[in-house]
Write an enzyme that holds these catalytic residues in place. Structure first.
Site, PDB file in Angstrom:
ATOM      1  N   GLU A   1       0.791  -1.131  -0.026  1.00 44.02           N
ATOM      2  CA  GLU A   1      -0.011  -0.064   0.071  1.00 44.02           C
ATOM      3  C   GLU A   1       0.877   1.276   0.189  1.00 44.02           C
ATOM      4  OE1 GLU A   1      -3.014  -0.405   3.044  1.00 44.02           O
ATOM      5  OE2 GLU A   1      -3.868  -1.888   2.235  1.00 44.02           O
TER       6      GLU A   1
ATOM      7  N   GLU B   1      -4.761  -8.754   0.412  1.00 40.57           N
ATOM      8  CA  GLU B   1      -5.499  -8.570   1.927  1.00 40.57           C
ATOM      9  C   GLU B   1      -6.844  -8.576   1.709  1.00 40.57           C
ATOM     10  OE1 GLU B   1      -4.174  -5.288   4.137  1.00 40.57           O
ATOM     11  OE2 GLU B   1      -1.986  -5.532   3.893  1.00 40.57           O
TER      12      GLU B   1
END
Length: 470
Positions: free
Chosen positions: A166, A375
């Site tokens: 991220e 995720e």
């Protein structure tokens, strides 16, 4: 659940991150990270929590690997703490840090669990932040050296590597809104950080290719599923998509920085930090680029063009907190709209259709690009009752999102893995220990691990999958 749509080689796994679970922040030569500094700064973290102990995984890793073996998992995605390997962020290597991950990888392989290693999950060594952090070009060069070191040590046994987790959060929550470490609030620094994270990704790919040529290489992006509220809100969605998605997708996948992003942010920066050859280096053209794209998905977003008729909501930092400073730099007169329906404890709308939409967008825009769901999960208010945690809401969330993934696969998406966030409850960044994402409950006082109903459910799903393959 119908598993027939899933590819025969899909990996079922769980994910964690070093600072969120390891603890032992001052043991065996580990240096300080920006999250050590940030979490010990008054007012930054709920209830003044920090990751000093977290889940004590550094000392309990054998127990945690045992849990993964009992779950029957095919893979475990973990992150390597840069300051454990290089306490100052460059130069001297700490052998005790390398040794910890060496033992962990061997134990995973013995347990039949494939290690999936993430090089960077936000724990920049503090000395590199002191020297300017991600807005400084040299940080990318230091990351390439670190990638070479770790790849050399573990590349003979780890066959899947993720460069960054991220990077949007690292750049825009860390340097624009300031709700994540290092807590700076400079839109121009955030854009420079985004570029140097991109550059670090490309340099790490090249380094890993040289020391582990057989490895499968990836990056994990928290891509925003952005939906306009109405027909007049398309430009609001476009702006958010540019700075939320295409700022990384463009250069990493070979099309460079999008022209509309450069135009939207021209009043903030002139992008002079992008040098000749950078975009080719980010895409790692000479070393082949990524082999599979990692996608973190939790919830979609709905946006509209602010019309001035009502007091706008603050632009939310993708659920990771709120700030007067927007992480969506360059997005003018844009606001996020509260969504109806059920929500997790993070305040995120539960909408698995967003995952199908995202996977099909990647399939459409980047044909032939395999994807891993690196995720996916949810925080709920879990409590132990008579030794059990009955978290049916999490089971429903996971089941519905896996079914949404299957729908995308049926429509042509190439999905190679699914990783639940998270194996166990942990330090949830600015929220401290107030949000529980794990399928295994952790009593932070005693460090006792208790399987939630969702862990039993996931174990059974994986077992059914294995039976189906026999």
């Amino acid at each position: 659940m119908n598993l027939d749509a899933m590819p025969a080689d899909i990996l079922w796994g769980v994910a964690t991150a070093a600072y969120q679970i390891e603890g032992a922040v001052d043991e065996d030569g580990r240096g300080s990270s920006i999250w050590d500094t940030f979490s010990h700064t008054p007012g930054r973290i709920r209830a003044a929590d920090n990751g000093d102990i977290a889940d004590d995984h550094y000392h309990r890793w054998q127990q945690d690997v045992g849990i993964m073996r009992e779950l029957g998992l095919g893979a475990y995605r973990f992150s390597i703490a840069w300051p454990r390997i290089q306490p100052s962020g460059s130069g001297r290597i700490e052998p005790r840090g390398v040794g910890f991950y060496d033992r962990l990888v061997d134990a995973l392989l013995t347990a039949g669990v494939a290690p999936v290693a993430t090089l960077y999950h936000w724990d920049l060594p503090q000395p590199l932040e002191d020297a300017g952090g991600w807005p400084v070009r040299d940080t990318a060069a230091r990351f390439a050296d670190y990638a070479d070191t770790v790849g050399t040590a573990l590349g003979d046994r780890v066959d899947t590597w993720i460069t960054l987790n991220e990077p949007w959060c690292s750049a825009f929550l860390g340097y624009a809104s300031g709700v994540h470490a290092p807590g700076r609030t400079s839109p121009s620094d955030a854009l420079a950080a985004a570029h140097h994270l991109n550059l670090a990704h490309g340099a790490a790919l090249a380094a890993l290719r040289s020391v582990a040529p057989q490895a499968r290489l990836s990056v994990a992006l928290n891509l925003h599923v952005v939906r306009p509220e109405g027909p007049g809100d398309d430009d609001a969605a476009r702006q958010v998509d540019a700075v939320g998605n295409r700022v990384f997708m463009g250069p990493m996948l070979g099309s460079g920085y999008p022209a509309d992003l450069l135009a939207d942010t021209s009043a903030i920066t002139d992008w002079s930090f992008v040098q000749d050859g950078d975009e080719a280096a980010i895409a790692a053209v000479e070393s082949g680029g990524i082999d599979v794209l990692g996608v973190n998905y939790y919830t979609p977003a709905v946006v509209r063009q602010r019309d001035g008729r009502s007091e706008p909501e603050r632009l939310r930092a993708d659920g990771h907190g709120q700030s007067e400073n927007s992480p969506f730099v360059g997005c003018t007169n844009v606001e996020f709209v509260a969504q109806p329906g059920s929500h997790t404890e993070m305040g995120w709308a539960v909408d698995p259709t967003g995952l199908t939409e995202l996977l099909l967008r990647i399939h459409r825009d980047h044909p032939g690009m395999p994807v891993m769901i690196t995720e996916n999960g949810a925080a709920f208010d879990d409590e132990i009752t008579n030794g059990r945690v009955h978290d049916q809401a999490r089971i429903d969330y996971l089941r519905d999102h896996i079914e949404a993934m299957a729908e995308a696969v049926t429509a042509g998406a190439d999905v190679r893995g699914y990783f639940v966030w998270s194996l166990m409850d942990n330090f949830e960044w600015a929220h401290g220990y107030s949000k529980r994402f794990g399928i295994v409950h952790v009593d932070y006082a005693s460090q006792e691990r208790t399987w939630k109903d969702s862990a039993h459910w996931y174990r059974d799903l994986v077992a059914r999958w294995k039976d189906r393959r026999l």
